[in-house]
Design a protein around this motif. Structure first.
Motif, PDB file in Angstrom:
ATOM      1  N   PHE A   1     -13.042  10.346  -1.112  1.00  0.00           N
ATOM      2  CA  PHE A   1     -11.748  10.230  -1.784  1.00  0.00           C
ATOM      3  C   PHE A   1     -10.670   9.887  -0.755  1.00  0.00           C
ATOM      4  CE2 PHE A   1      -8.250  12.218  -4.421  1.00  0.00           C
ATOM      5  CZ  PHE A   1      -8.408  11.383  -5.509  1.00  0.00           C
ATOM      6  N   VAL A   2      -9.923   8.816  -0.991  1.00  0.00           N
ATOM      7  CA  VAL A   2      -8.929   8.357  -0.022  1.00  0.00           C
ATOM      8  C   VAL A   2      -7.600   8.056  -0.709  1.00  0.00           C
ATOM      9  CG1 VAL A   2     -10.632   7.368   1.561  1.00  0.00           C
ATOM     10  CG2 VAL A   2      -9.674   5.948  -0.251  1.00  0.00           C
ATOM     11  N   MET A   3      -6.529   8.155   0.074  1.00  0.00           N
ATOM     12  CA  MET A   3      -5.212   7.698  -0.360  1.00  0.00           C
ATOM     13  C   MET A   3      -4.987   6.296   0.182  1.00  0.00           C
ATOM     14  SD  MET A   3      -1.372   9.016   0.707  1.00  0.00           S
ATOM     15  CE  MET A   3      -0.820   9.835  -0.781  1.00  0.00           C
ATOM     16  N   ILE A   4      -4.481   5.405  -0.678  1.00  0.00           N
ATOM     17  CA  ILE A   4      -4.112   4.051  -0.281  1.00  0.00           C
ATOM     18  C   ILE A   4      -2.593   3.940  -0.387  1.00  0.00           C
ATOM     19  CG2 ILE A   4      -4.374   1.593  -0.761  1.00  0.00           C
ATOM     20  CD1 ILE A   4      -6.911   2.958   0.261  1.00  0.00           C
ATOM     21  N   TYR A   5      -1.971   3.474   0.688  1.00  0.00           N
ATOM     22  CA  TYR A   5      -0.513   3.419   0.729  1.00  0.00           C
ATOM     23  C   TYR A   5       0.042   2.402  -0.269  1.00  0.00           C
ATOM     24  CZ  TYR A   5      -1.547   5.667   5.222  1.00  0.00           C
ATOM     25  OH  TYR A   5      -2.033   6.496   6.205  1.00  0.00           O
ATOM     26  N   ALA A   6       1.283   2.622  -0.680  1.00  0.00           N
ATOM     27  CA  ALA A   6       1.939   1.766  -1.672  1.00  0.00           C
ATOM     28  C   ALA A   6       2.171   0.360  -1.115  1.00  0.00           C
ATOM     29  CB  ALA A   6       3.272   2.386  -2.080  1.00  0.00           C
ATOM     30  N   PRO A   7       1.952  -0.676  -1.922  1.00  0.00           N
ATOM     31  CA  PRO A   7       2.234  -2.048  -1.471  1.00  0.00           C
ATOM     32  C   PRO A   7       3.737  -2.300  -1.390  1.00  0.00           C
ATOM     33  CG  PRO A   7       1.568  -2.054  -3.775  1.00  0.00           C
ATOM     34  CD  PRO A   7       1.396  -0.649  -3.289  1.00  0.00           C
ATOM     35  N   ARG A   8       4.163  -2.957  -0.300  1.00  0.00           N
ATOM     36  CA  ARG A   8       5.592  -3.199  -0.079  1.00  0.00           C
ATOM     37  C   ARG A   8       6.022  -4.613  -0.432  1.00  0.00           C
ATOM     38  NH1 ARG A   8       5.435  -1.090   6.050  1.00  0.00           N
ATOM     39  NH2 ARG A   8       3.559  -2.406   5.909  1.00  0.00           N
ATOM     40  N   ASP A   9       5.073  -5.545  -0.538  1.00  0.00           N
ATOM     41  CA  ASP A   9       5.405  -6.918  -0.903  1.00  0.00           C
ATOM     42  C   ASP A   9       4.181  -7.550  -1.558  1.00  0.00           C
ATOM     43  OD1 ASP A   9       3.636  -7.693   1.203  1.00  0.00           O
ATOM     44  OD2 ASP A   9       5.282  -7.621   2.639  1.00  0.00           O
ATOM     45  N   ASP A  10       4.310  -8.824  -1.919  1.00  0.00           N
ATOM     46  CA  ASP A  10       3.230  -9.494  -2.644  1.00  0.00           C
ATOM     47  C   ASP A  10       1.958  -9.621  -1.813  1.00  0.00           C
ATOM     48  OD1 ASP A  10       4.877  -9.724  -4.804  1.00  0.00           O
ATOM     49  OD2 ASP A  10       5.451 -11.811  -4.424  1.00  0.00           O
ATOM     50  N   GLU A  11       2.105  -9.840  -0.504  1.00  0.00           N
ATOM     51  CA  GLU A  11       0.922  -9.955   0.349  1.00  0.00           C
ATOM     52  C   GLU A  11       0.160  -8.633   0.398  1.00  0.00           C
ATOM     53  OE1 GLU A  11       1.910 -11.440   4.180  1.00  0.00           O
ATOM     54  OE2 GLU A  11       2.622 -13.385   3.451  1.00  0.00           O
ATOM     55  N   GLU A  12       0.895  -7.542   0.525  1.00  0.00           N
ATOM     56  CA  GLU A  12       0.237  -6.237   0.540  1.00  0.00           C
ATOM     57  C   GLU A  12      -0.353  -5.911  -0.828  1.00  0.00           C
ATOM     58  OE1 GLU A  12       2.488  -3.039   2.129  1.00  0.00           O
ATOM     59  OE2 GLU A  12       2.657  -3.932   4.124  1.00  0.00           O
ATOM     60  N   LEU A  13       0.290  -6.367  -1.883  1.00  0.00           N
ATOM     61  CA  LEU A  13      -0.244  -6.142  -3.225  1.00  0.00           C
ATOM     62  C   LEU A  13      -1.613  -6.800  -3.376  1.00  0.00           C
ATOM     63  CD1 LEU A  13       0.095  -5.107  -6.120  1.00  0.00           C
ATOM     64  CD2 LEU A  13       1.340  -7.216  -6.640  1.00  0.00           C
ATOM     65  N   GLN A  14      -1.773  -7.999  -2.806  1.00  0.00           N
ATOM     66  CA  GLN A  14      -3.065  -8.675  -2.867  1.00  0.00           C
ATOM     67  C   GLN A  14      -4.129  -7.883  -2.111  1.00  0.00           C
ATOM     68  OE1 GLN A  14      -4.196 -11.724  -4.521  1.00  0.00           O
ATOM     69  NE2 GLN A  14      -5.963 -10.463  -3.970  1.00  0.00           N
ATOM     70  N   VAL A  15      -3.750  -7.323  -0.957  1.00  0.00           N
ATOM     71  CA  VAL A  15      -4.700  -6.517  -0.189  1.00  0.00           C
ATOM     72  C   VAL A  15      -5.095  -5.271  -0.977  1.00  0.00           C
ATOM     73  CG1 VAL A  15      -5.029  -5.175   1.920  1.00  0.00           C
ATOM     74  CG2 VAL A  15      -3.839  -7.372   2.019  1.00  0.00           C
ATOM     75  N   ILE A  16      -4.116  -4.628  -1.610  1.00  0.00           N
ATOM     76  CA  ILE A  16      -4.409  -3.431  -2.396  1.00  0.00           C
ATOM     77  C   ILE A  16      -5.367  -3.769  -3.536  1.00  0.00           C
ATOM     78  CG2 ILE A  16      -3.429  -1.619  -3.848  1.00  0.00           C
ATOM     79  CD1 ILE A  16      -2.818  -1.427  -0.820  1.00  0.00           C
TER      80      ILE A  16
END
Length: 300
Positions: free
Chosen positions: A260-275
């Motif tokens: 079980f892991v926490m994934i940090y909140a996406p800050r922009d569109d590029e990070e949203l794609q990674v998430i």
């Protein structure tokens, strides 16, 4: 065992009710002050006078043993009260926001992971036998890691990301369930009891009735289960950290699984794609099937 009803195909033919109209806008507001306060005492003239008077009365009317006991217990009460308020400040989660819930978390805190950035060892007896993120060349997350506090709830205190990314993330989860209603569904998180979660209808890993991931309304971070190979990749690239109770013991049962892991909140569109790529890895780990989640921006 508790049960949960995953939204049906008919329900998913349109976005979930909490993703529509004014109700969505209200729901997406950060409604809790995610902060952790240090212990502090302000001594003005009145407080100094009253404190001195109380000390004199304690020494005068009580025997030395009981006076010392009361004086020594005062900072302990302050510490416990401050810690309890910090627990409440994290907002709702899988643990009730009550003093009994606080005591339960305080007990589990004794057994928290000493290093949440060390990946667990893979279990060769569990399927799937490997992760998929290394093949996708996961990029490094820019900047320092956010400050994270709490156990249940576990929350990200800063770098919450944009509301637009949060809305797109929720919308993408709902659209995936809508696109494949026989495989996936959305409902309130089975683990957190709050927040939108994506479920698998036929999971290989039966974590809380097939829950794949859930997103937190307050800080926009996520929780999910990943293959240990993918956990290592996430930790090394700075996209998340293990939950403090993500361990296995013969003598004590943890409320969450070791993966079980926490994934940090996406800050922009590029990070949203990674998430979204990381969510795809969580789907792979839960149903042993690779698919592209895709980002579905919320139409304005």
């Amino acid at each position: 065992m508790s049960s949960i009803a995953i939204a049906s195909a008919e329900t998913l033919s349109s976005p979930p009710p909490d993703l529509q109209g004014e109700a969505e806008l209200e729901h997406l507001k950060i409604s809790y002050a995610l902060r952790q306060q240090p212990v502090s005492v302000t001594l003005d003239g009145k407080t100094i006078f009253l404190s001195s008077l109380i000390l004199v009365l304690l020494i005068h009317f009580l025997d030395p043993y009981h006076a010392e006991l009361l004086i020594a217990s005062f900072p302990i009460v302050l510490l416990v009260n401050n810690d309890y308020q910090n627990f409440l400040n994290l907002g709702p989660g899988g643990t009730p926001s009550t003093f009994s819930g606080y005591l339960r978390i305080s007990w589990f805190r004794l057994w928290a992971l000493s290093d949440p950035f060390a990946a667990p060892e893979p279990d060769s007896m569990r399927l799937p036998t490997s992760g998929i993120l290394r093949r996708q060349r996961l990029p490094y997350r820019a900047g320092p890691r956010p400050v994270v506090a709490g156990i249940a709830p576990q929350r990200q205190l800063d770098q919450h990301g944009s509301r637009a990314c949060y809305r797109a993330l929720r919308w993408s989860m709902a659209k995936l369930a809508n696109r494949s209603p026989k495989k996936f569904g959305t409902e309130k998180s089975c683990i957190e009891k709050h927040g939108l979660a994506l479920f698998a209808r036929h999971p290989v890993q039966t974590n809380c009735q097939g829950e794949i991931c859930h997103v937190h309304d307050s800080d926009h971070s996520m929780h999910m289960c990943l293959h240990p190979d993918d956990i290592r990749e996430v930790l090394e690239k700075g996209w998340g950290q293990r939950h403090p109770l993500a361990w296995r013991s013969r003598f004590l049962k943890s409320p969450v699984s070791p993966d079980f892991v926490m994934i940090y909140a996406p800050r922009d569109d590029e990070e949203l794609q990674v998430i979204c790529n990381i969510i795809e890895a969580a789907i792979w780990y839960t149903v042993a099937e690779e698919l592209e989640m895709g980002i579905c921006p919320k139409p304005m």
